[in-house]
Design a protein around this motif. Structure first.
Motif, PDB file in Angstrom:
ATOM      1  N   PRO A 116      36.404  45.827  33.579  1.00  0.00           N
ATOM      2  CA  PRO A 116      36.588  44.513  33.765  1.00  0.00           C
ATOM      3  C   PRO A 116      35.413  43.574  33.665  1.00  0.00           C
ATOM      4  O   PRO A 116      34.452  43.963  34.474  1.00  0.00           O
ATOM      5  CB  PRO A 116      37.367  44.476  34.903  1.00  0.00           C
ATOM      6  N   ASP A 117      35.349  42.568  33.138  1.00  0.00           N
ATOM      7  CA  ASP A 117      34.087  41.802  33.169  1.00  0.00           C
ATOM      8  C   ASP A 117      34.362  40.770  34.321  1.00  0.00           C
ATOM      9  O   ASP A 117      35.269  40.148  34.342  1.00  0.00           O
ATOM     10  CB  ASP A 117      34.458  40.644  31.824  1.00  0.00           C
ATOM     11  N   PRO A 118      33.272  40.721  35.200  1.00  0.00           N
ATOM     12  CA  PRO A 118      33.317  39.989  36.530  1.00  0.00           C
ATOM     13  C   PRO A 118      33.342  38.647  36.250  1.00  0.00           C
ATOM     14  O   PRO A 118      33.879  37.729  37.256  1.00  0.00           O
ATOM     15  CB  PRO A 118      32.239  40.497  37.286  1.00  0.00           C
ATOM     16  N   ARG A 119      32.859  38.059  35.197  1.00  0.00           N
ATOM     17  CA  ARG A 119      32.701  36.734  34.793  1.00  0.00           C
ATOM     18  C   ARG A 119      33.935  36.116  34.209  1.00  0.00           C
ATOM     19  O   ARG A 119      33.852  34.980  33.853  1.00  0.00           O
ATOM     20  CB  ARG A 119      31.333  36.367  33.921  1.00  0.00           C
ATOM     21  N   ALA A 120      34.835  36.922  33.634  1.00  0.00           N
ATOM     22  CA  ALA A 120      36.069  36.491  32.870  1.00  0.00           C
ATOM     23  C   ALA A 120      36.886  35.547  33.802  1.00  0.00           C
ATOM     24  O   ALA A 120      37.168  35.844  34.892  1.00  0.00           O
ATOM     25  CB  ALA A 120      36.872  37.667  32.419  1.00  0.00           C
ATOM     26  N   LYS A 121      37.424  34.676  32.867  1.00  0.00           N
ATOM     27  CA  LYS A 121      38.474  33.647  33.491  1.00  0.00           C
ATOM     28  C   LYS A 121      39.709  34.443  33.578  1.00  0.00           C
ATOM     29  O   LYS A 121      40.110  35.359  33.091  1.00  0.00           O
ATOM     30  CB  LYS A 121      38.654  32.370  32.721  1.00  0.00           C
ATOM     31  N   GLY A 122      40.609  33.807  34.667  1.00  0.00           N
ATOM     32  CA  GLY A 122      42.047  34.601  34.959  1.00  0.00           C
ATOM     33  C   GLY A 122      42.691  33.905  36.114  1.00  0.00           C
ATOM     34  O   GLY A 122      41.981  33.079  36.660  1.00  0.00           O
ATOM     35  N   LEU A 123      43.757  34.353  36.250  1.00  0.00           N
ATOM     36  CA  LEU A 123      44.621  33.553  37.327  1.00  0.00           C
ATOM     37  C   LEU A 123      44.694  34.679  38.422  1.00  0.00           C
ATOM     38  O   LEU A 123      45.169  35.851  38.237  1.00  0.00           O
ATOM     39  CB  LEU A 123      45.832  32.994  36.879  1.00  0.00           C
ATOM     40  N   SER A 124      44.996  34.365  39.684  1.00  0.00           N
ATOM     41  CA  SER A 124      45.547  35.126  40.799  1.00  0.00           C
ATOM     42  C   SER A 124      46.448  34.345  41.243  1.00  0.00           C
ATOM     43  O   SER A 124      46.585  33.112  41.663  1.00  0.00           O
ATOM     44  CB  SER A 124      44.036  35.057  41.876  1.00  0.00           C
ATOM     45  N   VAL A 125      47.498  35.122  41.505  1.00  0.00           N
ATOM     46  CA  VAL A 125      48.839  34.568  42.017  1.00  0.00           C
ATOM     47  C   VAL A 125      49.248  35.391  43.236  1.00  0.00           C
ATOM     48  O   VAL A 125      49.396  36.509  43.388  1.00  0.00           O
ATOM     49  CB  VAL A 125      50.003  34.816  40.804  1.00  0.00           C
ATOM     50  N   ARG A 126      49.964  34.370  44.088  1.00  0.00           N
ATOM     51  CA  ARG A 126      50.257  35.114  45.334  1.00  0.00           C
ATOM     52  C   ARG A 126      51.630  34.430  45.776  1.00  0.00           C
ATOM     53  O   ARG A 126      51.744  33.184  45.653  1.00  0.00           O
ATOM     54  CB  ARG A 126      49.305  35.016  46.475  1.00  0.00           C
ATOM     55  N   THR A 127      52.870  35.022  46.232  1.00  0.00           N
ATOM     56  CA  THR A 127      53.635  34.401  46.879  1.00  0.00           C
ATOM     57  C   THR A 127      53.692  33.899  48.377  1.00  0.00           C
ATOM     58  O   THR A 127      53.038  34.746  48.989  1.00  0.00           O
ATOM     59  CB  THR A 127      55.048  35.342  46.442  1.00  0.00           C
ATOM     60  N   VAL A 128      54.422  32.819  48.518  1.00  0.00           N
ATOM     61  CA  VAL A 128      54.440  32.486  49.972  1.00  0.00           C
ATOM     62  C   VAL A 128      56.020  32.064  49.909  1.00  0.00           C
ATOM     63  O   VAL A 128      56.794  31.915  48.803  1.00  0.00           O
ATOM     64  CB  VAL A 128      53.823  31.238  50.252  1.00  0.00           C
ATOM     65  N   ALA A 129      56.371  31.865  51.090  1.00  0.00           N
ATOM     66  CA  ALA A 129      57.975  31.117  51.160  1.00  0.00           C
ATOM     67  C   ALA A 129      58.121  29.970  50.373  1.00  0.00           C
ATOM     68  O   ALA A 129      57.594  29.054  50.755  1.00  0.00           O
ATOM     69  CB  ALA A 129      58.272  31.133  52.830  1.00  0.00           C
TER      70      ALA A 129
END
Length: 530
Positions: free
Chosen positions: A364-377
C-alpha cells in the motif's frame, strides 16, 4: 401481497459480465422461455445458436447514441413494472402491446473495475450504466411478479427453482433477489458518487454513500455473539482485501482487522531501502524493525516484545523468503502477509496448516488518498486516510542539542511507527527497530512508562542487564501536554524525542528537554489513531 409462484415465460438478458450467460440462456430456452437481449449479449446468444429477440425489435426503436439509449422504453419498463394482479395495469399493457417480462438478468457496466484500473475521467463516465440500474430497480420493485438477477452466481439458483416449481419462481426467492438487486445498485452509485466527489475535490458531499461486495460471511465478529461479514469496496489498494490466500484457515474478523493494521504499517518502509517486518497484536504494532534481510528484521522486531508476538500477525515489505519464513513459523503466528513469497517459503509455511499466508501482490502506498469510515450511533464519521509521511515533513529542532545523524534516522523510523499505534502512542526505537511501544492509554505519561517497561522486559528476555530503552529515541503521536511524559522517557534512557509540537506548554516541555540533555524535533503533524 399475494404469496404465489410466477411462471417464467419471457426473460430479458443484458449483461456486461458474460460469464456463464450462454449456458444459462440455453437452459432457459430449453424450458420454453422466450429470450430478449441487447447489444453484445444478443450477439453472444445468437452466435451460440439461441433464438433471441433483439430489444430494438421489441421496442421498435434502434439502439442509439453509442448504446446509451436502448432499454429506456415503455415496452421494457412496462413489461417489468406492470402488476399481474392489477386489472388496470393489465388493461394498459394490452392496449399498448406491452408483453410481460418475468425474469430480468442484468449486470452493470464495469465502472468499479474501470476506476480501479486507473482509467481517465471520460472513460470512467462512459462506463456509468444508466439503463441497467433503471431496469434492475423496476424489476426489484415489482418482485411480486418479477425475478431479477444481478449476480452470475445466482444462475444455478434460478435454474434449480424453475426445476423444482415447474418453470416458476417463488415469492421468497424473488424477495431475496430484489434485496440483492437494490444493494447492488446502491453500491454501484456509491462508487460513482465518491469518485465524482474526489475528482471534483468536494470535501464534504451533502450525501455520502458507502458500498461493497461480499467477500466473506463470517462465523462471528469481534466476539462470538456478534454477527459479521467482510466486504470489498473495489479500491485498488494492495492489502488484505486484494490478497490471495495461499493456505490456512478462513480469516476471522479480528484476523482481517489486525492484518490490515500490520500491512498498512509495513507499507511505510520502502523495500528498496531496507527489508522491514511488522508484528501486530490487537491492531497495535508490538514489534517493528528494518534490516538487511527479512530474517534479520523479523528477529529484531520479535525482540521488542516476544510475549505479545505470540498469536500475532506478521507483515513484510519484501517477497517472503525461506530464511525469514523458517524463523517466523518457529513462533505461533495467526497470519503472514507479504507482497509475494518464494516457493521455498510457501513450502515452509505449509507445514503449519492453520497458519494463513496472504500474498497481496504489492505494498500500500502510504501517501495515497483514500477515505476512512467509522460508524457512530445514527451516523458515519468520514475522513481522509492519514497519508502524511514523515519524510515529507519539515522537521524543526527546538532544543539546544541537535540530534546526531543516527538519532535523526531513528526519530523518523519511530514516528513512522507511531502513526500506526493507537493513541496515546509512545514508541521507543534504536538502530531501526522498536524497543518499546506504549499504546492506547488515557494519559501520555502512562504510555511513556508502559513503553519503557516493555523495553526493560525485552532486555530481560534477551538476557541483558540494561534496558533496551537506554540510548534509544522516542516518538509521540501528539504533543506532550506536560513535561512529565517526556521526563519519563528521559528517565528510561532516551536521548532524543520527536513529536508534533503545538502545545500551550511547548516552552515548558522544551526547557525540560534542554535540562535533561535531550534533543527534540517538532514535525508539525499529529498522528492520532483512535
Amino acid at each position: 401481497m399475494p404469496s404465489r409462484k410466477e411462471r417464467v415465460t419471457r426473460a430479458l438478458i443484458s449483461v456486461s459480465d458474460k460469464t456463464g450467460i450462454v449456458d444459462f440462456a440455453r437452459a432457459l430456452d430449453a424450458r420454453g422461455v422466450a429470450l430478449v437481449s441487447t447489444g453484445g449479449t444478443h450477439k453472444a446468444l445468437v452466435e451460440a445458436g439461441l433464438p433471441v429477440q433483439e430489444v430494438s425489435d421489441l421496442t421498435g426503436f434502434p439502439e442509439m447514441m453509442d448504446g446509451r439509449v436502448k432499454t429506456l422504453h415503455p415496452k421494457v419498463h412496462g413489461g417489468l413494472l406492470g402488476r399481474r394482479s392489477d386489472p388496470e395495469h393489465q388493461a394498459a399493457m394490452l392496449a399498448h402491446g406491452i408483453a410481460e417480462i418475468d425474469l430480468l438478468v442484468v449486470n452493470l457496466y464495469p465502472f468499479e473495475a474501470t476506476l480501479a484500473g486507473g482509467a481517465d475521467y471520460d472513460t470512467c463516465v462512459e462506463n456509468i450504466d444508466i439503463g441497467g440500474p433503471a431496469m434492475i430497480r423496476a424489476a426489484a420493485k415489482n418482485h411480486e411478479s418479477v425475478a431479477v438477477v444481478v449476480d452470475p452466481g445466482d444462475y444455478e439458483t434460478i435454474l434449480a427453482e424453475l426445476a423444482e416449481h415447474e418453470g416458476a419462481t417463488t415469492l421468497t426467492l424473488r424477495k431475496r433477489l430484489a434485496q440483492k438487486a437494490y444493494a447492488r445498485t446502491a453500491a454501484y452509485d456509491a462508487a460513482i458518487s465518491n469518485w465524482l466527489a474526489d475528482a471534483l475535490e468536494v470535501e464534504a458531499p451533502t450525501f455520502r454513500a458507502v458500498g461493497g461486495t461480499l467477500a466473506q460471511a463470517m462465523r462471528y465478529g469481534e466476539n462470538p455473539h456478534q454477527k459479521a461479514a467482510f466486504y470489498r469496496t473495489g479500491e485498488a489498494r494492495p492489502g488484505v482485501a486484494t490478497a490471495r490466500q495461499v493456505q490456512g484457515k478462513t480469516l476471522s474478523y479480528n484476523n482481517i482487522n489486525d492484518t490490515d493494521a500490520a500491512y498498512e504499517c509495513v507499507g511505510e518502509f520502502d523495500p528498496a531501502a531496507s527489508a522491514a517486518v511488522v508484528i501486530v497484536k490487537h491492531a497495535n504494532p508490538c514489534g517493528v524493525a528494518t534490516g538487511a534481510t527479512l530474517a534479520d528484521a523479523y528477529e529484531r522486531a520479535l525482540a521488542c516484545d516476544p510475549v505479545s508476538a505470540f498469536g500475532g500477525i506478521v507483515a513484510t515489505n519484501r517477497t517472503l523468503d525461506a530464511e525469514a519464513a523458517a524463523k517466523i513459523v518457529e513462533v505461533f503466528t495467526e497470519v503472514i502477509i507479504a507482497p509475494d513469497a518464494t516457493e521455498e517459503a510457501i513450502a515452509l509455511v505449509a507445514a503449519k496448516k492453520n497458519l494463513r499466508l496472504l500474498l497481496a501482490g504489492g505494498l500500500p502506498d502510504p501517501r495515497a488518498k483514500g477515505l476512512s469510515v467509522r460508524t457512530v450511533a445514527g451516523g458515519l464519521l468520514v475522513q481522509d486516510r492519514d497519508n502524511a509521511v514523515v519524510s515529507d515533513m519539515t522537521l524543526s529542532v527546538v532544543t539546544k542539542r541537535q540530534p546526531t545523524a543516527r538519532e535523526m534516522e531513528d526519530l523518523a523510523f519511530a514516528f513512522r511507527v507511531a502513526k500506526h499505534v493507537k493513541s496515546n502512542a509512545i514508541v521507543y526505537a534504536r538502530d531501526g527497530a522498536t524497543v518499546g511501544v506504549g499504546a492506547g492509554q488515557m494519559s501520555r505519561v502512562d504510555s511513556s512508562r508502559i513503553a519503557a517497561w516493555k523495553a526493560g522486559e525485552a532486555a530481560k528476555a534477551l538476557g541483558l542487564a540494561e534496558s533496551l530503552a537506554k540510548g534509544s529515541v522516542v516518538a509521540s503521536d501528539a504533543f506532550f501536554p506536560f513535561a512529565d511524559g517526556l521526563l519519563a522517557a528521559a528517565e528510561a534512557g532516551a536521548t532524543a524525542v520527536i513529536q508534533p509540537g503545538g502545545s500551550m506548554r511547548d516552552a515548558e516541555v522544551i526547557a525540560a528537554a534542554d535540562e535533561a540533555g535531550l534533543a527534540m524535533v517538532f514535525t508539525g503533524h499529529r498522528h492520532f489513531r483512535h
